[in-house]
Design a protein around this motif. Structure first.
Motif, short mmCIF file in Angstrom:
data_model
loop_
_atom_site.label_atom_id
_atom_site.label_comp_id
_atom_site.label_asym_id
_atom_site.label_seq_id
_atom_site.Cartn_x
_atom_site.Cartn_y
_atom_site.Cartn_z
N ASN A 216 16.41 -12.53 39.60
CA ASN A 216 14.94 -12.11 39.19
C ASN A 216 14.62 -12.49 38.08
O ASN A 216 15.28 -12.51 36.87
CB ASN A 216 14.57 -10.71 39.56
CG ASN A 216 14.70 -10.44 40.94
OD1 ASN A 216 14.32 -10.85 41.77
ND2 ASN A 216 15.02 -9.08 41.00
N TRP B 126 7.25 -7.33 45.37
CA TRP B 126 6.60 -6.16 44.78
C TRP B 126 5.31 -5.77 45.40
O TRP B 126 4.45 -6.58 45.35
CB TRP B 126 6.73 -5.84 43.29
CG TRP B 126 5.89 -4.53 42.84
CD1 TRP B 126 4.94 -4.11 42.39
CD2 TRP B 126 6.95 -3.16 42.94
NE1 TRP B 126 4.91 -2.84 42.00
CE2 TRP B 126 6.12 -2.43 42.20
CE3 TRP B 126 8.25 -3.17 43.17
CZ2 TRP B 126 6.64 -1.24 42.22
CZ3 TRP B 126 8.76 -1.58 43.06
CH2 TRP B 126 7.69 -0.61 42.58
N LEU C 184 11.95 -6.27 43.94
CA LEU C 184 12.12 -6.83 42.49
C LEU C 184 12.94 -5.86 41.93
O LEU C 184 13.67 -6.19 40.83
CB LEU C 184 10.78 -6.55 42.00
CG LEU C 184 10.26 -6.87 40.43
CD1 LEU C 184 10.92 -8.28 40.21
CD2 LEU C 184 9.24 -6.47 39.84
N LEU C 185 13.24 -4.45 42.25
CA LEU C 185 13.85 -3.67 41.77
C LEU C 185 15.30 -3.22 42.54
O LEU C 185 15.89 -2.16 42.31
CB LEU C 185 13.09 -2.21 41.67
CG LEU C 185 11.75 -2.37 40.57
CD1 LEU C 185 11.29 -1.12 40.68
CD2 LEU C 185 12.26 -3.10 39.33
N THR D 286 3.91 -2.14 37.62
CA THR D 286 5.45 -1.88 38.07
C THR D 286 5.75 -0.63 37.63
O THR D 286 5.54 0.06 36.54
CB THR D 286 6.19 -3.03 37.91
OG1 THR D 286 6.23 -3.32 36.26
CG2 THR D 286 5.77 -4.49 38.41
N VAL E 174 10.75 -2.02 35.20
CA VAL E 174 11.52 -3.24 34.75
C VAL E 174 11.61 -3.00 33.16
O VAL E 174 11.10 -2.52 32.34
CB VAL E 174 10.20 -4.24 34.71
CG1 VAL E 174 10.81 -5.58 34.36
CG2 VAL E 174 9.78 -4.46 36.25
N ASN F 214 13.64 2.13 31.12
CA ASN F 214 13.01 1.65 32.28
C ASN F 214 12.12 2.84 32.58
O ASN F 214 12.32 3.84 33.12
CB ASN F 214 13.87 1.82 33.57
CG ASN F 214 15.21 0.88 32.95
OD1 ASN F 214 15.08 -0.06 31.95
ND2 ASN F 214 16.32 0.97 33.87
N TYR G 200 16.00 -3.69 38.21
CA TYR G 200 15.66 -5.33 37.94
C TYR G 200 16.96 -5.96 37.68
O TYR G 200 17.61 -5.63 36.46
CB TYR G 200 14.60 -5.12 37.00
CG TYR G 200 14.01 -6.57 36.51
CD1 TYR G 200 13.56 -7.47 37.43
CD2 TYR G 200 14.68 -6.97 35.29
CE1 TYR G 200 12.80 -8.72 36.85
CE2 TYR G 200 14.23 -8.37 35.12
CZ TYR G 200 13.43 -9.06 35.72
OH TYR G 200 13.14 -10.47 35.42
N ARG G 201 17.59 -6.70 38.36
CA ARG G 201 18.95 -7.46 37.85
C ARG G 201 19.90 -6.25 37.93
O ARG G 201 21.00 -6.66 37.28
CB ARG G 201 18.55 -8.14 36.80
CG ARG G 201 17.75 -9.08 36.59
CD ARG G 201 17.79 -10.11 35.29
NE ARG G 201 16.83 -11.01 35.25
CZ ARG G 201 16.75 -11.93 34.24
NH1 ARG G 201 17.57 -11.85 33.48
NH2 ARG G 201 15.63 -12.56 33.75
N TRP H 278 10.54 -9.56 29.39
CA TRP H 278 11.04 -8.11 29.83
C TRP H 278 9.88 -6.97 29.75
O TRP H 278 8.74 -7.36 29.37
CB TRP H 278 12.15 -7.74 28.79
CG TRP H 278 13.49 -8.62 28.91
CD1 TRP H 278 13.64 -9.62 28.38
CD2 TRP H 278 14.48 -8.40 29.77
NE1 TRP H 278 14.78 -10.36 28.83
CE2 TRP H 278 15.32 -9.46 29.68
CE3 TRP H 278 14.60 -7.36 31.03
CZ2 TRP H 278 16.43 -9.66 30.62
CZ3 TRP H 278 15.93 -7.51 31.73
CH2 TRP H 278 16.88 -8.58 31.50
#
Length: 597
Positions: free
Chosen positions: A2, A26, A41-42, A248, A251, A260, A329-330, A570
């Motif tokens: 992502n 998302w 995405l998450l 969002t 992220v 986060n 995320y990632r 980010w």
């Protein structure tokens, strides 16, 4: 892997993010802060989850590459996919939005129009919403031209003229004709699929282009400003007037961090800066809608106490919780729903509301101007500002376990008194104007004494402290200091010396609840550019602004944070603060139209 090379579509009710391959990664239904039905995405590497869960993809078999762009002056995104055999497919994505029956039609719906451009491309459609923020796999039912995704949480219906069986089975098929896909509420269409999709597209395109034509844009950087303005509008929950900080949640601000947060709520501080920027562009309707939103908040604040953040319907039950079934995320969890900042003490909020409300008394374009009743309500906030301006709070950066008397909070309390004095004079209440001017002068004197560090020769971030933070760059922006005041120039230099890394600035350099910040907060560099311009360092400001513009993602969008070394974005996305900063700098730095010819 992502990245935040994403496009945003929406209609001021819902929004979705689409990756460079045309996959919806998302999207929340039935509104901006709703259930994340598309949460891929998450879900970076979540154990036990099937690949492709929580997304809506249109995969081109044997794909070679793709490119992406918005249709000019719109929130309509086009993704073009190319395969190894010369086949080309074009995907047009949007959320319907236009005037209908004397109101704005903005259903919780995503429309995807897919057409073959060249060759005989084969596509595979995969529609995998997951409800309850990714926890529930829905039951699938089907009809002749629709698929229903059913759960106790909610139901979505996909209506399409594509082969329904191929969609349900995720089986590739030759795209030999255009197809349309409408995903939204569990309601039947009242007309044909293709004609409905075409009508929605044409009306939505016309709506956005008409909206853009109404903007008062600068001569330079027009494309960047238009894209920023549209993006800010997408973050507006038009039904109530609220403006979310981003579309969002969770992220992270940097890799390997627990910073986060859920930004799908309305921070009164952030929203003030948003409507101030939109007002510069002439977007008065959005400003007026937001003023109604905060007027309702003020009406309910009987004791004059305000929270820093509210839900988009003024909900105060937005307690923070962790979603364990999404890895983040990632894979950088946790994923949070809700935001505990709503219970924090952030004393700058009183100035934010008064500053925003000041427009109602001085902007003659508004259909609902401020009056004596509103002024009386704002005075309650002013009295609260007087009471708390020198009291510890969490500050603008929302420190969770560290409280100080933050200079920015104190200055915003001063701003509340200063603007109340101006409003009182404007509406002919001379005695109240005298009172508020006296209080503003008194707070100004105390702040200058306690927030100025003579040894450092600069204002500092807290009373009696030694640290810098980027909000000190706003001392001129909120009229606390004249640009020619040597203390302002000295403070700008001190902030840059302490916080600048490459082309960007940290919020602050010291440790907080989670250690030292690793990434730069994008709005801070825009504040710095504005400060440079105020100090008549205009060419330096222009050069830095041009450099920062290059760090936008390929579609012209910005998130909250950036790695100043790699340039990687980010933080929550797209971030209203960042887009506001871009607009403000462009408006300040652009040559005038008359100078260009």
């Amino acid at each position: 892997m992502n990245t935040l090379d994403l496009g945003a579509i929406g209609n001021c009710n819902i929004a979705a993010l689409i990756d460079p391959k045309g996959t919806v990664v998302w999207g929340c239904f039935p509104r901006l802060d709703g259930d994340a039905a598309f949460s891929a995405l998450l879900n970076g590497g979540a154990a036990g989850e099937a690949a492709g869960d929580g997304q809506f993809s249109l995969e081109l078999v044997d794909q070679l590459h793709s490119d992406q762009a918005y249709l000019a002056n719109s929130a309509i995104l086009q993704t073009t996919l190319y395969d190894h055999h010369g086949g080309v497919v074009e995907i047009t994505d949007f959320a319907p939005r236009f005037a209908l029956y004397e109101r704005i039609y903005r259903p919780p719906m995503i429309v995807r129009r897919i057409r073959p451009v060249k060759g005989r491309p084969r596509i595979r459609v995969s529609v995998r919403p997951r409800f309850d923020n990714g926890r529930l796999k829905p039951e699938i039912t089907r009809g002749s031209n629709h698929v229903r995704f059913v759960s106790p949480a909610q139901t979505l219906r996909l209506t399409t003229n594509a082969p329904v069986s191929y969609i349900v089975e995720e089986r590739p098929f030759v795209l030999d004709r255009p197809i349309d896909m409408l995903l939204g509420s569990d309601e039947s269409l009242q007309a044909g699929i293709e004609s409905t999709a075409r009508d929605l597209f044409e009306r939505t395109l016309d709506h956005w282009r008409s909206w853009v034509r109404s903007l008062s844009i600068p001569f330079e950087w027009q494309e960047a400003v238009i894209r920023a303005a549209i993006t800010l509008k997408l973050c507006n929950f038009e039904e109530t007037g609220a403006i979310v900080a981003a579309l969002t949640t969770s992220v992270p601000e940097a890799p390997e961090t627990e910073r986060n947060w859920d930004y799908r709520f309305c921070w009164l501080r952030d929203a003030y800066f948003v409507i101030h920027a939109l007002n510069r562009l002439g977007v008065t309707r959005t400003m007026e809608d937001y003023l109604r939103y905060i007027n309702d908040i003020v009406e309910e604040a009987t004791e004059g106490e305000l929270r820093p953040v509210y839900g988009i319907t003024r909900d105060t039950s937005i307690d923070e919780s962790i979603v364990p079934h999404l890895s983040g995320y990632r894979g950088f969890g946790p994923v949070r729903i809700g935001n505990q900042a709503h219970i924090q003490v952030q004393n700058d909020v009183y100035g934010s509301v008064v500053l925003a409300s000041t427009h109602a008394f001085f902007d003659q374009r508004l259909t609902h101007p401020g009056n004596a009743t509103l002024f009386e309500q704002l005075e309650r906030l002013g009295n609260r500002a007087i009471a708390v301006f020198d009291k510890p709070d969490a500050g603008p950066w929302e420190l969770r376990t560290i409280a100080s008397v933050h200079t920015f909070s104190a200055v915003m309390c001063w701003a509340a008194c200063d603007r109340l004095a101006k409003i009182a004079r404007h509406i002919g209440q001379g005695d109240r104007a005298t009172f508020w001017r006296r209080e503003a002068d008194r707070l100004h004197s105390i702040i200058c004494e306690r927030a100025w560090n003579a040894e450092l020769g600069s204002f500092v971030s807290s009373f009696g402290g030694r640290d810098m933070d980027a909000t000190l760059l706003l001392l001129h922006e909120v009229d606390f200091l004249d640009a020619g005041d040597p203390r302002f120039a000295a403070t700008v230099e001190a902030v840059a010396r302490t916080l600048r890394i490459g082309d960007f600035l940290l919020r602050y350099a010291g440790e907080d609840d989670f250690g030292k910040p690793k990434t730069a907060f994008i709005i801070c560099v825009f504040w710095y550019i504005d400060a440079l311009a105020a100090l008549e360092r205009r060419q330096e400001a222009r050069n830095l602004f041009e450099t920062v513009l290059l760090r936008r993602n390929p579609l012209g969008l910005l998130s909250e944070d950036i790695d100043p070394r790699s340039g990687e974005l980010w933080g929550n996305f797209p971030q209203t603060y960042s887009m506001v900063g871009l607009i403000n700098c462009a408006m300040r730095l652009s040559r005038h139209w008359e100078e260009a010819f």
